[in-house]
Design an enzyme around this catalytic site. Structure first.
Site, PDB file in Angstrom:
ATOM      1  CG  HIS A  63      -1.543  19.871  41.799  1.00  0.00           C
ATOM      2  ND1 HIS A  63      -2.326  20.569  41.276  1.00  0.00           N
ATOM      3  CD2 HIS A  63      -1.024  19.099  40.837  1.00  0.00           C
ATOM      4  CE1 HIS A  63      -2.380  20.551  39.996  1.00  0.00           C
ATOM      5  NE2 HIS A  63      -1.261  19.343  39.752  1.00  0.00           N
ATOM      6  CG  ASP A  65      -1.725  15.606  38.299  1.00  0.00           C
ATOM      7  OD1 ASP A  65      -1.946  16.682  38.118  1.00  0.00           O
ATOM      8  OD2 ASP A  65      -0.693  15.137  38.825  1.00  0.00           O
ATOM      9  CG  ASP A 187       1.278  20.463  37.737  1.00  0.00           C
ATOM     10  OD1 ASP A 187       2.553  20.991  37.536  1.00  0.00           O
ATOM     11  OD2 ASP A 187       0.805  19.219  37.440  1.00  0.00           O
ATOM     12  CG  HIS A 391      -2.574  20.007  34.271  1.00  0.00           C
ATOM     13  ND1 HIS A 391      -3.587  20.333  35.381  1.00  0.00           N
ATOM     14  CD2 HIS A 391      -1.628  19.308  34.875  1.00  0.00           C
ATOM     15  CE1 HIS A 391      -3.166  19.973  36.440  1.00  0.00           C
ATOM     16  NE2 HIS A 391      -2.007  19.485  36.313  1.00  0.00           N
TER      17      HIS A 391
END
Ligand SMILES: *[C@@H]1O[C@H](CO)[C@@H](O)[C@H](O)[C@H]1NC(C)=O
Ligand SMILES: *[C@@H]1O[C@H](CO)[C@@H](O)[C@H](O)[C@H]1NC(C)=O
Ligand SMILES: *[C@@H]1O[C@H](CO)[C@@H](O)[C@H](O)[C@H]1NC(C)=O
Ligand SMILES: *[C@@H]1O[C@H](CO)[C@@H](O)[C@H](O)[C@H]1NC(C)=O
Ligand SMILES: *[C@@H]1O[C@H](CO)[C@@H](O)[C@H](O)[C@H]1NC(C)=O
Ligand SMILES: *[C@@H]1O[C@H](CO)[C@@H](O)[C@H](O)[C@H]1NC(C)=O
Ligand SMILES: *[C@@H]1O[C@H](CO)[C@@H](O)[C@H](O)[C@H]1NC(C)=O
Ligand SMILES: *[C@@H]1O[C@H](CO)[C@@H](O)[C@H](O)[C@H]1NC(C)=O
Length: 907
Positions: A63, A65, A187, A391
């Site tokens: 994951h 970001d 997330d 996000h």
């Protein structure tokens, strides 16, 4: 947010049994013997599963970001590892290396913003290797948007754009094998219904997410409802917006050694970017027990083969959304709905500019990109805006230096888009006069209009319908004439710049007055207005009547135009009522500013402070900033306004333009004082006589509306532990309250959080300034300052209020919301407009030769779009009409439909 862990592993099958069809996974079962069958991508490349067994699918993933604690580029290059040890390029290097070494291995990759950066740097040999991995399903893309978007603060049009950018890159690069089959949002902090609807229309077969309210999760674990069919639209015909949705078992009870949530610190998994450090066998061993346990809280332990046929999802049809998200009783993630309000606004208007830029790039032809004003492009803005959907970006939950980076990226998008606009307008009009843009009209700053004695304002309307729009330009003169595209005079008035505007603009502009008039522009078209000063004397006093009225019974009593009247209490200076003069509706309405005292985390209930993510007021009763406002009244034929000053850091203009059916509340808040050492969450609250009984409505990503009820969740029995924060919902573009007679709609100019705590009341959070970190990883208090505002950020914005009968209002507010998003673009040139602006014949210059329909994200032809059908057997399935007949070029859009076409044109 969260964890660039280089890889983490989670179980599926038993756990994600219903989804095993949707995923290729590393399992302990052998693949078909080599050579016996051709390697294929998609579901056919999945390892076989074993009937009668609990099939544990491990999905190795990472994951990454697109900015959070570090900027997107720092994450990619592995820069600033002192902040966080993470470098995405090394993750991709080592993943590909490991996949090539062993054909049994599988990996999924999510964020195309990073993959794109990596791909550009690879040589042809490596690219060929990667193409092989993708074609054999060993490297599989999931989600595949530029980023994993935030779901609370994003507008649907930007989400479609960022998904399109990522998915089309994957299709162009890998063709059909690069097309992700599932959407993957492990997330984001709560989940919007409109996102599910869009994912369905983008052709995904299913959707996985990780975070949902802890009470909701407990309930779903008990009733085995962690797989559900989400019916994500009230308007679209099923199964168009139906999406099979799986809740991942991550989060709050991770098995030891498997924690990839940033709230724990499992170093071997979280911190090492090199895959070779991972011991998958060990991981699997420890997982067996967990998988067995987890199988007990999911609906099925069926094997993959019998999947699609055995299940009925009627009982798990869900029609609401997954907001708000709480991970504990006092930990509601409802603060980020408002965090960083200036960035949220900048993101929103950047989206508007991108749409204008796209349209003009097409209309102006090739010289738009390379013309008299140099090289321009829309691509910079498209990528910047896509990154901003992440996000931790528009959500306001990154570190300050990262938030600055997001804004810097948007700003480079603005400059290259403005070149496109200038080139395009030049091509279309034949004029090469230098064109000026004023990005700070919101605070009355534009040195060009301030100094010029005669200029032309060009208005471009990106909407598909005509608009009437108020224009306010900073000027120094006191009298001007304004003429429309036909040379006819337009009513205009000069009003003095307000004291709060002078305070907020500081020394960025010096104009003493504002010239106000209304402009019109045709759908997707232009109009040009000429402004000429007719009095030489600058700095003179305007003839507009303004009065300062303070003291008992001295204030204004009302402002009105032909549609609306707003009344005021002459003693307090506050609003007292709103009247729709056409429908004769009348409500009591008072409005004021308040602040919630932010929890510092030092109390016995919970140690949770308010922060970038979390809203936790110390008390449910907000403090009023001032019970009275100092007022100034401006009354002209073009605009009427009551300027209210509540305190040195809170002011407002209540404004009515002559042709407007909405009352504007332009608020200015900041610098929020912290000298009392209290963090503050500032709201505007509108209290009305409407009998709304705790029910209110908010939009989902700027589209359909959802009903909200105080202290209530539609699908589980809520134990409310935070009476304010637990009732906050995201408002992207509008919210309303109503009873049988009246509906009061509030249209916002950016995403904000809001609620209705009392009968008849609607509150919207405008600004937050906090002194403590909320311990969700960002490790900074949300305490925004800038070079211009070292004492604390000042933010200005607008709410539009509309009072209508409930029935007609439903149709009214969505177009209003759109007008706020896709505002007309103003640009300026010196001197009067050339006769008959040549711009009007724009559209006849483009000949449409043909067109084909695509899925919503434009990465698949509509005719090839075949989703798994999860509709309950008991339901009637409507005939799905395909748009195939090219002889009929009429396209009928049903309510709430968005359709994507590829046009072939001759310019
Ligand atoms: C406009 O007027 C203000 C106040 O007199 C002055 O400071 C400013 O320089 C003027 N601007 C221009 C462009 O003349
Ligand atoms: C009203 O008061 C404001 C602030 O006190 C001041 O800037 C403004 O010039 C005054 N206006 C009039 C018309 O007196
Ligand atoms: C505000 O909250 C803090 C704790 O977060 C508390 O110490 C303080 O007394 C409160 N102040 C007021 C005015 O309520
Ligand atoms: C709350 O507690 C933290 C940690 O104990 C401390 O740093 C902080 O100063 C306290 N805040 C107040 C307002 O007492
Ligand atoms: C508010 O602050 C006071 C004083 O510090 C404290 O006693 C109380 O527990 C706090 N309440 C909440 C809900 O944080
Ligand atoms: C908040 O910002 C102000 C202004 O820069 C600074 O003085 C103050 O120390 C900051 N407070 C916290 C808790 O970061
Ligand atoms: C004014 O608009 C600009 C964007 O053009 C934005 O960056 C700025 O924050 C706004 N100013 C205020 C005070 O809100
Ligand atoms: C996807 O890519 C393939 C090959 O690169 C191309 O033929 C196809 O037209 C693309 N599909 C769409 C919808 O653009």
């Amino acid at each position: 947010m969260a964890h660039i862990s280089s890889t983490a592993h989670l179980p599926c099958a038993a756990v994600l049994c219903a989804f095993s069809l949707l995923f290729c996974a590393v399992s302990s079962f052998p693949v078909a013997p080599e050579g016996k069958q051709e390697a294929k991508c998609g579901y056919e490349s999945c390892h076989m599963t074993k009937p009668g067994f609990l099939n544990v699918h491990l999905v190795p993933h990472t994951h990454d970001d697109v900015g959070w604690l570090k900027t997107v580029d720092q994450y990619f290059y592995g820069d600033r590892n002192d902040i966080q040890h993470a470098g995405v390029q090394y993750i991709l290097d080592s993943v590909v290396d490991q996949l090539l070494k062993n054909p049994q291995r599988r990996f999924i990759y999510v964020e195309t913003a990073f993959f794109y950066r990596w791909w550009k740097r690879q040589d042809e040999d490596m690219r060929n290797n990667v193409r092989t991995l993708v074609n054999q399903g060993r490297l599989e893309f999931v989600n595949g948007g530029w980023c994993m978007s935030d779901e609370a603060a994003t507008h649907y049009s930007s989400v479609i754009d960022q998904m399109t950018l990522g998915l089309r890159f994957l299709n162009e690069t890998f063709g059909e094998c690069g097309r992700p089959r599932v959407a993957w949002h492990i997330d984001p902090f709560g989940h919007a219904r409109e996102h599910a609807s869009m994912f369905a229309q983008m052709g995904y077969d299913g959707f996985f997410f990780g975070r949902l309210d802890y009470q909701d999760r407990e309930q779903r674990q008990m009733t085995l409802d962690q797989e559900l069919l989400w019916r994500a639209s009230d308007s679209l015909t099923p199964p168009m917006a139906d999406l099979l949705t799986g809740i991942l078992p991550n989060g709050y009870n991770p098995p030891e050694g498997f924690c990839w949530d940033q709230s724990c610190d499992d170093a071997p998994i979280r911190d090492d970017p090199d895959l070779e450090d991972y011991n998958v066998d060990d991981v699997v061993q420890r997982f067996i027990q967990t998988a067995k346990d987890q199988a007990t809280v999911y609906k099925t332990n069926h094997i993959i083969m019998t999947m699609g046929s055995d299940f009925q999802y009627e009982t798990a049809l869900k029609t609401d959304d997954f907001f708000p998200y709480a991970d504990d009783a006092h930990d509601f993630w409802t603060g980020y709905f408002t965090s960083r309000p200036a960035l949220k606004r900048y993101e929103r208007i950047s989206n508007g500019l991108l749409q204008v830029c796209n349209q003009l790039e097409v209309l102006g032809g090739s010289s738009s990109r390379n013309g008299p004003f140099g090289k321009g492009d829309s691509h910079t803005m498209r990528k910047s805006l896509a990154v901003a959907q992440h996000h931790d970006a528009v959500s306001g939950t990154s570190k300050q230096h990262v938030a600055n980076d997001y804004a810097r990226r948007l700003s480079s998008g603005w400059s290259t888009c403005q070149v496109v606009v200038s080139n395009s307008l030049s091509a279309l009009s034949g004029s090469t006069a230098p064109r000026v843009y004023c990005d700070n009209l919101n605070i009355s700053v534009c040195s060009f209009t301030e100094a010029s004695k005669q200029f032309t304002v060009t208005v471009f309307n990106p909407l598909g319908r005509p608009v009437l729009w108020p224009v306010r330009l900073p000027v120094n003169g006191t009298q001007y004439s304004v003429s429309d595209p036909d040379g006819k005079p337009v009513d205009s008035k000069v009003v003095p710049v307000s004291s709060s505007t002078r305070d907020v603009r500081k020394d960025r502009g010096f104009a003493v007055n504002e010239l106000v008039f209304e402009v019109q522009a045709p759908p997707l078209g232009f109009s040009a207005y000429t402004v000429s000063q007719i009095q030489d004397q600058t700095g003179a006093k305007t003839e507009t009547k303004t009065e300062n009225k303070t003291g008992p019974n001295q204030g204004p009593t009302q402002i009105e135009n032909k549609f609306l009247r707003a009344t005021f209490d002459p003693d307090t200076g506050l609003l007292t009522g709103l009247i729709n003069l056409e429908t004769k509706q009348r409500i009591d309405l008072t409005q004021n500013f308040y602040w919630y005292n932010a929890s510092d985390g030092n109390n016995s209930d919970s140690i949770q402070p308010s922060g970038a993510y979390i809203f936790r007021p110390n008390s449910s009763t907000p403090f009023i900033i001032s019970k009275t406002a100092k007022t100034e009244l401006v009354q002209t034929s073009v605009v009427q306004e009551v300027r209210q000053i509540f305190s040195p850091w809170a002011s407002q203009v209540v404004r009515l333009y002559s042709s407007s059916r909405t009352l504007e509340l332009e608020w200015t808040v900041g610098p929020v004082p912290i000298d009392d050492d209290l963090g503050k969450e500032v709201i505007t609250r509108i209290d009305t006589s409407i009998k709304s009984g705790g029910v209110f409505y908010t939009d989902s990503n700027g589209r359909e509306l959802l009903k909200r009820k105080k202290d209530f969740r539609p699908t589980w029995d809520l134990k409310q532990s935070e009476p304010i924060a637990g009732n906050y919902y995201p408002i992207n573009s509008r919210a309303f309250i109503m009873d049988e007679e009246n509906q009061l709609t509030v249209v916002t100019d950016r995403s904000q959080g809001g609620s209705s705590i009392q009968n008849g009341s609607l509150e919207i959070m405008l600004h937050r300034r906090l002194l403590y970190d909320d311990v969700r990883g960002v490790a900074e208090p949300l305490n925004e300052t800038s070079d211009l505002f070292p004492e604390g950020l000042v933010v200005r914005g607008s709410l539009l209020l509309s009072l209508d009968p409930p029935k007609s209002a439903a149709d009214k507010h969505r177009p209003l919301g759109q007008e706020m998003v896709l505002q007309p673009l103003l640009s300026f040139t010196e001197g009067a407009q050339e006769t008959n602006t040549k711009l009007s014949k724009l559209f006849s210059t483009m000949e449409v030769l043909g067109f084909s329909e695509l899925n919503l994200s434009a990465n698949q032809w509509k005719k090839d779009m075949k989703r798994f059908d999860w509709t309950p057997k008991t339901e009637e399935k409507p005939e799905q009409k395909q748009f195939t007949d090219p002889s009929s070029w009429d396209v009928t859009l049903k309510p709430m439909e968005i359709r994507t076409f590829l046009l072939r044109v001759r310019i």
